[in-house]
Write a protein that holds these residues in place. Structure first.
Motif, PDB file in Angstrom:
ATOM      1  N   VAL A   1      43.061  27.303  -9.313  1.00  0.00           N
ATOM      2  CA  VAL A   1      44.180  26.372  -9.122  1.00  0.00           C
ATOM      3  C   VAL A   1      45.493  27.132  -8.994  1.00  0.00           C
ATOM      4  O   VAL A   1      46.330  26.838  -8.123  1.00  0.00           O
ATOM      5  CB  VAL A   1      44.244  25.350 -10.274  1.00  0.00           C
ATOM      6  CG1 VAL A   1      45.536  24.544 -10.204  1.00  0.00           C
ATOM      7  CG2 VAL A   1      43.031  24.427 -10.234  1.00  0.00           C
ATOM      8  N   LEU A   2      45.703  28.118  -9.841  1.00  0.00           N
ATOM      9  CA  LEU A   2      46.924  28.924  -9.774  1.00  0.00           C
ATOM     10  C   LEU A   2      47.009  29.670  -8.448  1.00  0.00           C
ATOM     11  O   LEU A   2      48.091  29.810  -7.865  1.00  0.00           O
ATOM     12  CB  LEU A   2      46.975  29.905 -10.939  1.00  0.00           C
ATOM     13  CG  LEU A   2      47.193  29.290 -12.330  1.00  0.00           C
ATOM     14  CD1 LEU A   2      47.089  30.356 -13.412  1.00  0.00           C
ATOM     15  CD2 LEU A   2      48.555  28.595 -12.399  1.00  0.00           C
ATOM     16  N   GLY A   3      45.850  30.154  -7.978  1.00  0.00           N
ATOM     17  CA  GLY A   3      45.825  30.840  -6.686  1.00  0.00           C
ATOM     18  C   GLY A   3      46.228  29.920  -5.551  1.00  0.00           C
ATOM     19  O   GLY A   3      46.957  30.321  -4.632  1.00  0.00           O
ATOM     20  N   VAL A   4      45.775  28.680  -5.610  1.00  0.00           N
ATOM     21  CA  VAL A   4      46.129  27.696  -4.580  1.00  0.00           C
ATOM     22  C   VAL A   4      47.610  27.347  -4.664  1.00  0.00           C
ATOM     23  O   VAL A   4      48.308  27.236  -3.640  1.00  0.00           O
ATOM     24  CB  VAL A   4      45.266  26.422  -4.719  1.00  0.00           C
ATOM     25  CG1 VAL A   4      45.811  25.309  -3.830  1.00  0.00           C
ATOM     26  CG2 VAL A   4      43.817  26.729  -4.354  1.00  0.00           C
ATOM     27  N   LEU A   5      48.129  27.174  -5.888  1.00  0.00           N
ATOM     28  CA  LEU A   5      49.542  26.855  -6.046  1.00  0.00           C
ATOM     29  C   LEU A   5      50.434  27.980  -5.530  1.00  0.00           C
ATOM     30  O   LEU A   5      51.526  27.732  -5.015  1.00  0.00           O
ATOM     31  CB  LEU A   5      49.852  26.573  -7.520  1.00  0.00           C
ATOM     32  CG  LEU A   5      49.220  25.299  -8.101  1.00  0.00           C
ATOM     33  CD1 LEU A   5      49.534  25.190  -9.586  1.00  0.00           C
ATOM     34  CD2 LEU A   5      49.705  24.061  -7.360  1.00  0.00           C
ATOM     35  N   GLY A   6      49.940  29.205  -5.655  1.00  0.00           N
ATOM     36  CA  GLY A   6      50.717  30.344  -5.181  1.00  0.00           C
ATOM     37  C   GLY A   6      50.634  30.538  -3.680  1.00  0.00           C
ATOM     38  O   GLY A   6      51.512  31.180  -3.088  1.00  0.00           O
ATOM     39  N   ASP A   7      49.593  30.007  -3.062  1.00  0.00           N
ATOM     40  CA  ASP A   7      49.406  30.183  -1.613  1.00  0.00           C
ATOM     41  C   ASP A   7      48.572  29.008  -1.125  1.00  0.00           C
ATOM     42  O   ASP A   7      47.345  29.051  -1.145  1.00  0.00           O
ATOM     43  CB  ASP A   7      48.697  31.509  -1.338  1.00  0.00           C
ATOM     44  CG  ASP A   7      48.813  31.919   0.122  1.00  0.00           C
ATOM     45  OD1 ASP A   7      49.158  31.058   0.945  1.00  0.00           O
ATOM     46  OD2 ASP A   7      48.551  33.091   0.433  1.00  0.00           O
ATOM     47  N   PHE A   8      49.238  27.933  -0.686  1.00  0.00           N
ATOM     48  CA  PHE A   8      48.566  26.656  -0.469  1.00  0.00           C
ATOM     49  C   PHE A   8      47.525  26.702   0.643  1.00  0.00           C
ATOM     50  O   PHE A   8      46.613  25.879   0.653  1.00  0.00           O
ATOM     51  CB  PHE A   8      49.594  25.561  -0.169  1.00  0.00           C
ATOM     52  CG  PHE A   8      49.043  24.179  -0.398  1.00  0.00           C
ATOM     53  CD1 PHE A   8      48.795  23.713  -1.688  1.00  0.00           C
ATOM     54  CD2 PHE A   8      48.754  23.358   0.679  1.00  0.00           C
ATOM     55  CE1 PHE A   8      48.268  22.446  -1.898  1.00  0.00           C
ATOM     56  CE2 PHE A   8      48.227  22.090   0.477  1.00  0.00           C
ATOM     57  CZ  PHE A   8      47.989  21.634  -0.814  1.00  0.00           C
ATOM     58  N   TYR A   9      47.633  27.664   1.575  1.00  0.00           N
ATOM     59  CA  TYR A   9      46.644  27.720   2.641  1.00  0.00           C
ATOM     60  C   TYR A   9      45.244  28.021   2.102  1.00  0.00           C
ATOM     61  O   TYR A   9      44.235  27.790   2.775  1.00  0.00           O
ATOM     62  CB  TYR A   9      47.047  28.762   3.698  1.00  0.00           C
ATOM     63  CG  TYR A   9      46.381  30.105   3.541  1.00  0.00           C
ATOM     64  CD1 TYR A   9      45.159  30.388   4.173  1.00  0.00           C
ATOM     65  CD2 TYR A   9      46.952  31.109   2.768  1.00  0.00           C
ATOM     66  CE1 TYR A   9      44.545  31.623   4.027  1.00  0.00           C
ATOM     67  CE2 TYR A   9      46.342  32.337   2.612  1.00  0.00           C
ATOM     68  CZ  TYR A   9      45.140  32.597   3.249  1.00  0.00           C
ATOM     69  OH  TYR A   9      44.533  33.810   3.094  1.00  0.00           O
ATOM     70  N   LYS A  10      45.195  28.550   0.867  1.00  0.00           N
ATOM     71  CA  LYS A  10      43.903  28.870   0.271  1.00  0.00           C
ATOM     72  C   LYS A  10      43.108  27.621  -0.108  1.00  0.00           C
ATOM     73  O   LYS A  10      41.897  27.699  -0.320  1.00  0.00           O
ATOM     74  CB  LYS A  10      44.080  29.740  -0.977  1.00  0.00           C
ATOM     75  CG  LYS A  10      44.582  31.143  -0.671  1.00  0.00           C
ATOM     76  CD  LYS A  10      44.744  31.943  -1.951  1.00  0.00           C
ATOM     77  CE  LYS A  10      45.226  33.362  -1.668  1.00  0.00           C
ATOM     78  NZ  LYS A  10      45.428  34.135  -2.925  1.00  0.00           N
ATOM     79  N   LEU A  11      43.779  26.460  -0.216  1.00  0.00           N
ATOM     80  CA  LEU A  11      43.075  25.247  -0.643  1.00  0.00           C
ATOM     81  C   LEU A  11      41.908  24.900   0.277  1.00  0.00           C
ATOM     82  O   LEU A  11      40.783  24.742  -0.209  1.00  0.00           O
ATOM     83  CB  LEU A  11      44.053  24.074  -0.738  1.00  0.00           C
ATOM     84  CG  LEU A  11      43.413  22.725  -1.104  1.00  0.00           C
ATOM     85  CD1 LEU A  11      42.712  22.803  -2.457  1.00  0.00           C
ATOM     86  CD2 LEU A  11      44.471  21.624  -1.110  1.00  0.00           C
ATOM     87  N   PRO A  12      42.107  24.774   1.607  1.00  0.00           N
ATOM     88  CA  PRO A  12      40.946  24.476   2.454  1.00  0.00           C
ATOM     89  C   PRO A  12      39.899  25.572   2.416  1.00  0.00           C
ATOM     90  O   PRO A  12      38.696  25.293   2.522  1.00  0.00           O
ATOM     91  CB  PRO A  12      41.550  24.306   3.860  1.00  0.00           C
ATOM     92  CG  PRO A  12      42.895  24.939   3.794  1.00  0.00           C
ATOM     93  CD  PRO A  12      43.360  24.795   2.384  1.00  0.00           C
ATOM     94  N   PHE A  13      40.361  26.822   2.245  1.00  0.00           N
ATOM     95  CA  PHE A  13      39.389  27.925   2.158  1.00  0.00           C
ATOM     96  C   PHE A  13      38.491  27.743   0.942  1.00  0.00           C
ATOM     97  O   PHE A  13      37.262  27.806   1.038  1.00  0.00           O
ATOM     98  CB  PHE A  13      40.113  29.265   2.082  1.00  0.00           C
ATOM     99  CG  PHE A  13      39.208  30.444   2.329  1.00  0.00           C
ATOM    100  CD1 PHE A  13      39.212  31.077   3.551  1.00  0.00           C
ATOM    101  CD2 PHE A  13      38.329  30.908   1.346  1.00  0.00           C
ATOM    102  CE1 PHE A  13      38.366  32.161   3.799  1.00  0.00           C
ATOM    103  CE2 PHE A  13      37.493  31.974   1.576  1.00  0.00           C
ATOM    104  CZ  PHE A  13      37.506  32.615   2.813  1.00  0.00           C
TER     105      PHE A  13
END
Length: 210
Positions: free
Chosen positions: A176-188
């Motif tokens: 979750v923290l990784g996604v918050l830091g770089d939102f493009y990672k969410l679909p990945f």
């Protein structure tokens, strides 16, 4: 619901049972370790294996598979890296055997195949391939293991016993923290962990994870 789910799995197994791969995660971990050893001799080998959309479309199709192992040396070439791979392989063996005992070989194999397909699709569709994404297959297996066997204890730092469900929550928080830091990672991550959601997460919410 559980009965219908099992009947679907049974029908799939009758049709696709030849795709079963006993010990898949064991061999996956061993291949990671072998590539790590190769990187002791050829540190640049990762460049020949990594996911590169343009090169794949130009004919270097092996990268569709080899990217799973391209970043094997990310833990460093030395004692720390060796220890990391030793524990990774041991845990992968344990998770493989536990998932196969709970789900059977066919369902466990399909779970891993689904995870690899998600990683391939994610790397193809999203703007930038994610280095080291092959390790996310262990992550989805770990989530599945924690869902099915939440009270199994791991020894943190070889001393402190911690139930695997708490470690899974920590891993989820890191994602979750990784996604918050770089939102493009969410679909990945959604594609990379789709196998967990399909085969373990959603069934667990419905009470049909096994």
């Amino acid at each position: 619901d559980a009965g219908r789910h099992m009947s679907r799995i049974d029908r799939l197994e009758r049709r696709l049972g030849g795709l079963s791969f006993p010990g898949f995660l064991r061999y996956y971990a061993i291949l990671h370790a072998l590539v790590y050893v190769l990187q002791l001799v050829r540190p640049d080998i990762g460049m020949l294996l990594e996911f590169d959309r343009a090169r794949i479309l130009s004919g270097e199709v092996w990268r569709v598979v080899t990217f799973l192992f391209a970043s094997s040396g990310f833990a460093g070439i030395g004692l720390i890296g060796v220890l990391f791979f030793y524990f990774m392989v041991m845990i992968a063996f344990m998770m493989n055997d536990a998932l196969e005992s709970a789900w059977g070989v066919f369902k466990t194999t399909m779970f891993h195949y689904c995870g690899i397909l998600g990683l391939i699709v994610a790397n193809f569709l999203l703007p930038n391939a994610m280095a080291g994404s092959g390790f996310l297959l262990y992550g989805s297996a770990f989530f599945a293991f924690a869902t099915l066997f939440p009270r199994v204890e791991f020894l943190m730092f070889l001393i402190i016993p911690v139930q695997v469900r708490y470690l899974a929550w920590i891993q989820a928080a890191v994602l979750v923290l990784g996604v918050l830091g770089d939102f493009y990672k969410l679909p990945f991550f959604l594609l990379a962990y789709a196998n967990y959601l399909i085969w373990a997460g959603i069934p667990a919410l419905r009470g049909t994870a096994q």
